[in-house]
Motif scaffolding. Structure first.
Motif, mmCIF file in Angstrom:
data_model
loop_
_atom_site.group_PDB
_atom_site.id
_atom_site.type_symbol
_atom_site.label_atom_id
_atom_site.label_comp_id
_atom_site.label_asym_id
_atom_site.label_seq_id
_atom_site.Cartn_x
_atom_site.Cartn_y
_atom_site.Cartn_z
ATOM 1 N N TRP A 293 12.590 -24.666 65.414
ATOM 2 C CA TRP A 293 13.190 -25.963 65.909
ATOM 3 C C TRP A 293 12.494 -27.338 65.968
ATOM 4 C CZ3 TRP A 293 10.140 -26.937 69.984
ATOM 5 C CH2 TRP A 293 9.301 -26.076 70.861
ATOM 6 N N CYS A 294 10.959 -26.783 65.790
ATOM 7 C CA CYS A 294 9.993 -27.903 65.960
ATOM 8 C C CYS A 294 9.876 -28.955 65.012
ATOM 9 C CB CYS A 294 8.469 -27.184 66.290
ATOM 10 S SG CYS A 294 7.631 -26.687 64.991
ATOM 11 N N GLY A 295 10.527 -28.487 63.795
ATOM 12 C CA GLY A 295 10.261 -29.355 62.448
ATOM 13 C C GLY A 295 9.185 -29.199 61.724
ATOM 14 N N SER A 296 8.598 -27.993 61.803
ATOM 15 C CA SER A 296 7.153 -27.893 61.044
ATOM 16 C C SER A 296 7.465 -27.412 59.626
ATOM 17 C CB SER A 296 6.222 -26.704 61.631
ATOM 18 O OG SER A 296 7.123 -25.685 61.809
ATOM 19 N N GLY A 297 8.989 -26.867 59.373
ATOM 20 C CA GLY A 297 9.132 -26.522 58.167
ATOM 21 C C GLY A 297 8.842 -24.712 58.137
ATOM 22 N N LYS A 298 8.204 -24.282 59.049
ATOM 23 C CA LYS A 298 7.671 -22.769 59.027
ATOM 24 C C LYS A 298 8.868 -22.144 59.468
ATOM 25 C CE LYS A 298 2.871 -23.417 60.080
ATOM 26 N NZ LYS A 298 1.838 -23.084 61.225
ATOM 27 N N LYS A 299 9.101 -20.978 58.992
ATOM 28 C CA LYS A 299 10.027 -19.835 59.694
ATOM 29 C C LYS A 299 9.757 -19.979 61.036
ATOM 30 C CE LYS A 299 11.143 -17.090 55.742
ATOM 31 N NZ LYS A 299 11.315 -15.761 54.976
ATOM 32 N N TYR A 300 10.853 -19.681 62.059
ATOM 33 C CA TYR A 300 10.686 -19.619 63.442
ATOM 34 C C TYR A 300 9.825 -18.277 63.759
ATOM 35 C CZ TYR A 300 12.226 -18.770 68.313
ATOM 36 O OH TYR A 300 12.253 -18.523 69.544
ATOM 37 N N LYS A 301 9.795 -17.243 62.940
ATOM 38 C CA LYS A 301 8.952 -16.039 63.504
ATOM 39 C C LYS A 301 7.478 -16.385 63.403
ATOM 40 C CE LYS A 301 9.675 -13.674 59.122
ATOM 41 N NZ LYS A 301 10.150 -12.355 58.453
ATOM 42 N N GLN A 302 7.266 -17.293 62.307
ATOM 43 C CA GLN A 302 5.757 -17.471 62.251
ATOM 44 C C GLN A 302 5.317 -18.612 62.748
ATOM 45 O OE1 GLN A 302 6.169 -18.009 57.838
ATOM 46 N NE2 GLN A 302 5.934 -15.914 57.399
ATOM 47 N N CYS A 303 6.011 -19.153 63.426
ATOM 48 C CA CYS A 303 5.800 -20.685 64.450
ATOM 49 C C CYS A 303 5.911 -20.631 65.960
ATOM 50 C CB CYS A 303 6.572 -21.663 63.868
ATOM 51 S SG CYS A 303 6.171 -23.408 64.255
ATOM 52 N N HIS A 304 7.203 -20.414 66.439
ATOM 53 C CA HIS A 304 7.271 -20.477 67.788
ATOM 54 C C HIS A 304 7.991 -19.223 68.532
ATOM 55 C CE1 HIS A 304 6.222 -25.069 67.774
ATOM 56 N NE2 HIS A 304 5.813 -24.740 69.081
ATOM 57 N N GLU A 305 8.211 -18.360 67.616
ATOM 58 C CA GLU A 305 8.729 -17.160 68.311
ATOM 59 C C GLU A 305 7.893 -16.478 69.503
ATOM 60 O OE1 GLU A 305 11.273 -13.281 66.973
ATOM 61 O OE2 GLU A 305 9.330 -13.655 66.088
ATOM 62 N N LYS A 306 6.522 -16.378 69.353
ATOM 63 C CA LYS A 306 5.967 -15.705 70.457
ATOM 64 C C LYS A 306 5.769 -16.542 71.473
ATOM 65 C CE LYS A 306 3.163 -12.754 67.182
ATOM 66 N NZ LYS A 306 1.833 -12.478 66.658
ATOM 67 N N PHE A 307 5.432 -17.920 71.169
ATOM 68 C CA PHE A 307 5.427 -19.121 72.434
ATOM 69 C C PHE A 307 6.846 -19.088 73.015
ATOM 70 C CE2 PHE A 307 6.375 -23.064 73.868
ATOM 71 C CZ PHE A 307 5.156 -23.613 74.346
ATOM 72 N N ASP A 308 7.978 -18.782 72.415
ATOM 73 C CA ASP A 308 9.237 -19.150 73.053
ATOM 74 C C ASP A 308 9.469 -17.648 73.966
ATOM 75 O OD1 ASP A 308 10.000 -21.407 72.211
ATOM 76 O OD2 ASP A 308 11.333 -20.797 70.737
ATOM 77 N N GLU A 309 8.898 -16.536 73.598
ATOM 78 C CA GLU A 309 8.983 -15.312 74.196
ATOM 79 C C GLU A 309 8.278 -15.490 75.366
ATOM 80 O OE1 GLU A 309 10.058 -11.893 75.936
ATOM 81 O OE2 GLU A 309 11.262 -12.988 74.155
ATOM 82 N N LYS A 310 7.061 -15.888 75.416
ATOM 83 C CA LYS A 310 6.107 -15.973 76.619
ATOM 84 C C LYS A 310 7.051 -17.189 77.731
ATOM 85 C CE LYS A 310 1.788 -15.514 74.468
ATOM 86 N NZ LYS A 310 0.353 -16.369 74.243
ATOM 87 N N ILE A 311 7.470 -18.255 77.169
ATOM 88 C CA ILE A 311 8.226 -19.067 78.070
ATOM 89 C C ILE A 311 9.423 -18.609 78.754
ATOM 90 C CG2 ILE A 311 9.571 -21.299 78.128
ATOM 91 C CD1 ILE A 311 6.780 -21.854 77.931
ATOM 92 N N ARG A 312 10.179 -17.597 77.937
ATOM 93 C CA ARG A 312 11.264 -16.684 78.343
ATOM 94 C C ARG A 312 10.716 -15.924 79.645
ATOM 95 N NH1 ARG A 312 13.210 -17.375 73.113
ATOM 96 N NH2 ARG A 312 12.294 -15.371 72.441
ATOM 97 N N GLU A 313 9.635 -15.258 79.244
ATOM 98 C CA GLU A 313 9.110 -14.226 80.202
ATOM 99 C C GLU A 313 8.542 -15.122 81.641
ATOM 100 O OE1 GLU A 313 7.749 -10.752 82.164
ATOM 101 O OE2 GLU A 313 8.764 -11.115 80.175
#
Length: 79
Positions: free
Chosen positions: A36-56
């Motif tokens: 979603w950030c527009g980096s062009g990377k796959k979500y799992k390689q970019c912000h997935e871990k970050f988003d999981e921390k935010i959800r926690e």
């Protein structure tokens, strides 16, 4: 009166968190989708871990920032 103001602020913060969670669900981010950030990377390689921390943090009752506040290196250099 102070209790009413405190309750109103708490209610608005919770409402905003729930809105952000709903918006994240509406975006339907899948592990292999583009991030979603527009980096062009796959979500799992970019912000997935970050988003999981935010959800926690949100599940634990913490106030979490909206994604619009999150800036990339390109955004920061342009400031």
């Amino acid at each position: 009166m102070a209790i009413v103001l405190l309750f109103r602020k708490w209610y608005e913060e919770i409402r905003d968190i729930l809105y952000d969670v709903k918006r994240c669900k509406d975006m339907e981010m899948h592990r292999n989708s583009r991030c979603w950030c527009g980096s062009g990377k796959k979500y799992k390689q970019c912000h997935e871990k970050f988003d999981e921390k935010i959800r926690e943090f949100a599940r634990n009752g913490e106030i979490v920032p909206d994604r619009s506040l999150i800036k990339s290196t390109k955004d920061i250099l342009g400031i």
